[in-house]
Write an enzyme that holds these catalytic residues in place. Structure first.
Site, mmCIF file in Angstrom:
data_model
loop_
_atom_site.group_PDB
_atom_site.id
_atom_site.type_symbol
_atom_site.label_atom_id
_atom_site.label_comp_id
_atom_site.label_asym_id
_atom_site.label_seq_id
_atom_site.Cartn_x
_atom_site.Cartn_y
_atom_site.Cartn_z
ATOM 1 N N LYS A 120 0.857 -1.193 0.000
ATOM 2 C CA LYS A 120 0.000 0.000 0.000
ATOM 3 C C LYS A 120 0.884 1.230 0.000
ATOM 4 O O LYS A 120 2.008 1.189 0.505
ATOM 5 C CB LYS A 120 -0.869 0.012 1.258
ATOM 6 C CG LYS A 120 -2.065 0.913 1.169
ATOM 7 C CD LYS A 120 -3.130 0.283 0.291
ATOM 8 C CE LYS A 120 -4.525 0.657 0.590
ATOM 9 N NZ LYS A 120 -5.467 -0.349 0.097
HETATM 10 N N1 GLU Z 1 -7.416 -0.159 -3.326
HETATM 11 C C1 GLU Z 1 -8.111 -1.379 -3.584
HETATM 12 C C2 GLU Z 1 -8.092 -2.271 -2.357
HETATM 13 O O1 GLU Z 1 -7.866 -1.825 -1.253
HETATM 14 C C3 GLU Z 1 -7.611 -2.067 -4.845
HETATM 15 C C4 GLU Z 1 -6.181 -2.475 -4.810
HETATM 16 C C5 GLU Z 1 -5.678 -3.015 -6.138
HETATM 17 O O2 GLU Z 1 -6.460 -3.195 -7.038
HETATM 18 O O3 GLU Z 1 -4.478 -3.257 -6.205
HETATM 19 O O4 GLU Z 1 -8.392 -3.439 -2.437
#
Ligand code: GLU
Length: 425
Positions: A111
C-alpha cells in the site's frame, strides 16, 4: 507462541497486528513465520517537492510499503489523504497480503499514499504531485515487483499519470505497472464496477445462505463513491430494496426503497458529484452518521475506516454487516455487534472484487488482448462466490467468526509460500 508481539499507537496497525497474532496463535503458526509476517518486507518514505500554481514549493510526504511478495508482486492502492502515514500504509499493506491470498490471485500485498488533502489541490498540482511520487517510488515498482492501483481519493486519472511517468522514465510503455487505468488507455472493461459488484455478490450469497429472499431484502449502503454506488446498483438490479444511502452531504432514507438509478444519475450529473439536492417521494434526509442506525437487514459500510465504532455500534439495527470499505468496523465495535448476534462479512473478503479486477486488467495488459465486460464479470462473480463459501464453510465448520476464518485461510496460503521459498533474501 513465544514471540514478542509488536503493538502500535496507530489504531489501524495495532488492529492488523492483533488480528494477525490472534489467527497465527489459533493455527499454531511457527514463531519464525510469525516474526516474518508481522513485518513488512520493504518500506519506502519519500519527500515530494511540488511547485504549486502560485509558484511556491510545498514538500509532501509519501510512502510505499511492500508487506509481502511471497505469492507474487506486491499489489495495492495509493491513497491521498491527510491521515496517510507509514504505519497506516503498513497496516493496509498487510491487509492486501491477506486479501490477495484469500482471493487466490498470484500477488503479495502493499500500500502507498501521500499525506495531503486533495480537495485543496488543483488538477495541475495533483498531476505534479502524482508524477513526482511515481518517479520517487519508481525503483521499487514494476509489473513483476509492485503494482499500485487506485484507493481513497485516487482514480483513473492518477493511474494514467503514474503509468505515463514510469513509461517515459523507462523509455518504453509500461501498462502493467499500475491497474485501474481508464478503458481507453490500457484499462479494462468492468474494473470500475468490480469492487461494488464483488460486494454485492457477497451480500447475495450471504442472503441465500441465510434463506433470505434477495427480492425485497433491505440494505443500507453508507458511502456513495465508487464501491457503494456499484454495490447499490447491482443489489437493486437483483431486486433488493436499498432503503438508505449516504455521502459527505448526509444520509438519505426511504422505507420503500431509494431509486438507485436516479440517485446515480443525480450524482453523475452534478459537478460536485454528491447526493446533495437528491429528491424522491418518501425520502427522509438525515445526518450521515444516523443512516447507520436505521432499520435494515444488511448494512454495507463503503466509506472510510472506523465508521462503525464503540460509540455507535449498539445502535445498529441490521442483522448483517458486509464491509465494503477497508476496516469500517473497529475491533471494539466488532465485539459489540458480535455480542448482538450481528454477523460481519470482513473487508478483505467482501471488497476483494477490486483487486481481483486489477488482476484481470494486469493479465490483459501482459497479453495485450482485451476482454468484453461480460467475459470480465463471467470470471469475477464465480471467483467471489467461491471465496465467499470458502470462508463461510470454514466459519461454520470450526465455529469461528467469518473474520477469523478469513484470516486463517489467508495466512495459511502465504505462510506455506514463505516456508517453501525459504529465508534467502
Ligand atoms: N485499493 C483497492 C483495495 O484496497 C484495490 C487495490 C488493487 O487493485 O491493487 O483493495
Amino acid at each position: 507462541m513465544s514471540v514478542k508481539k509488536r503493538t502500535s499507537k496507530n489504531v489501524l496497525l495495532d488492529t492488523a497486528l492483533e488480528n494477525f497474532y490472534g489467527a497465527a496463535e489459533e493455527m499454531g503458526l511457527d514463531d519464525d513465520l510469525i516474526e516474518i509476517l508481522s513485518r513488512p518486507e520493504r518500506s519506502l518514505c519519500v519527500s515530494l517537492p511540488v511547485t504549486m500554481d502560485d509558484g511556491s514549493v510545498r514538500v509532501f510526504e509519501g510512502y510505499r510499503v511492500q508487506h509481502s511478495t511471497a505469492l507474487g508482486p506486491a499489489k495495492g492502492g495509493v491513497r491521498y489523504h491527510p491521515n496517510v502515514d507509514l504505519e497506516e500504509c503498513e497496516a493496509l499493506g498487510s491487509l492486501m497480503t491477506w486479501k490477495c491470498s484469500l482471493a487466490g490471485i498470484p500477488y503479495g500485498g502493499g500500500k502507498g499514499g501521500v499525506s495531503c488533502d486533495p480537495s485543496e489541490l488543483s488538477m495541475t498540482e495533483k498531476e505534479r504531485l502524482t508524477r513526482t511520487f511515481a518517479a520517487r517510488i519508481s525503483p521499487i515498482i514494476g509489473e513483476w515487483t509492485d503494482i499500485p492501483a487506485p484507493d481513497v481519493n485516487t482514480g483513473a486519472q492518477e493511474m494514467v499519470w503514474f503509468m505515463d511517468t514510469i513509461s517515459k522514465m523507462r523509455g518504453s510503455l509500461e501498462p502493467g505497472v499500475v491497474t485501474g487505468k481508464p478503458i481507453s488507455i490500457w484499462g479494462s472493461r468492468g474494473r470500475t464496477a468490480a469492487t461494488g459488484v464483488g460486494v454485492a455478490t457477497c451480500v447475495r450469497e450471504l442472503l441465500k445462505s441465510e434463506d433470505i429472499d434477495v427480492n425485497g431484502a433491505r440494505l443500507i449502503i453508507q458511502g456513495f463513491g465508487n464501491v457503494g454506488t456499484y454495490a447499490a446498483l447491482s443489489m437493486a438490479n437483483s431486486g433488493a430494496k436499498v432503503v438508505g444511502i449516504s455521502d459527505i452531504t448526509g444520509g438519505y432514507y426511504a422505507a420503500d426503497g431509494i431509486d438507485v438509478q436516479k440517485a446515480f444519475k443525480h450524482v453523475s450529473s452534478n459537478p460536485k458529484r454528491t447526493l446533495d439536492g437528491y429528491e424522491q417521494p418518501g425520502l427522509k434526509k438525515m445526518d450521515g452518521d444516523d443512516i447507520l442506525s436505521q432499520e435494515t437487514d444488511v448494512l454495507v459500510p463503503c466509506a472510510l475506516e472506523g465508521a462503525v465504532n464503540a460509540k455507535n455500534a449498539a445502535s445498529i439495527k441490521a442483522k448483517y454487516i458486509v464491509e465494503g470499505a477497508n476496516g469500517p468496523v473497529t475491533p471494539d465495535a466488532d465485539e459489540i455487534v458480535g455480542g448482538m448476534g450481528i454477523l460481519v462479512v470482513p473487508d478483505f473478503l467482501a471488497n476483494s472484487g477490486g483487486v481481483i479486477g486489477s488482476y484481470f486488467e494486469w493479465v490483459q495488459n501482459l497479453n495485450g488482448f482485451f476482454w468484453t465486460e461480460e467475459e470480465y464479470n463471467h470470471r469475477l462473480i464465480p471467483i467471489m462466490t467461491d471465496n465467499f463459501y470458502r470462508v463461510w464453510n470454514y466459519s461454520r465448520e470450526y465455529g469461528v467468526k467469518m473474520r477469523r476464518a478469513a484470516f486463517l485461510v489467508a495466512i495459511k496460503r502465504v505462510a506455506d509460500a514463505v516456508k517453501m521459498r525459504g529465508t534467502f533474501l
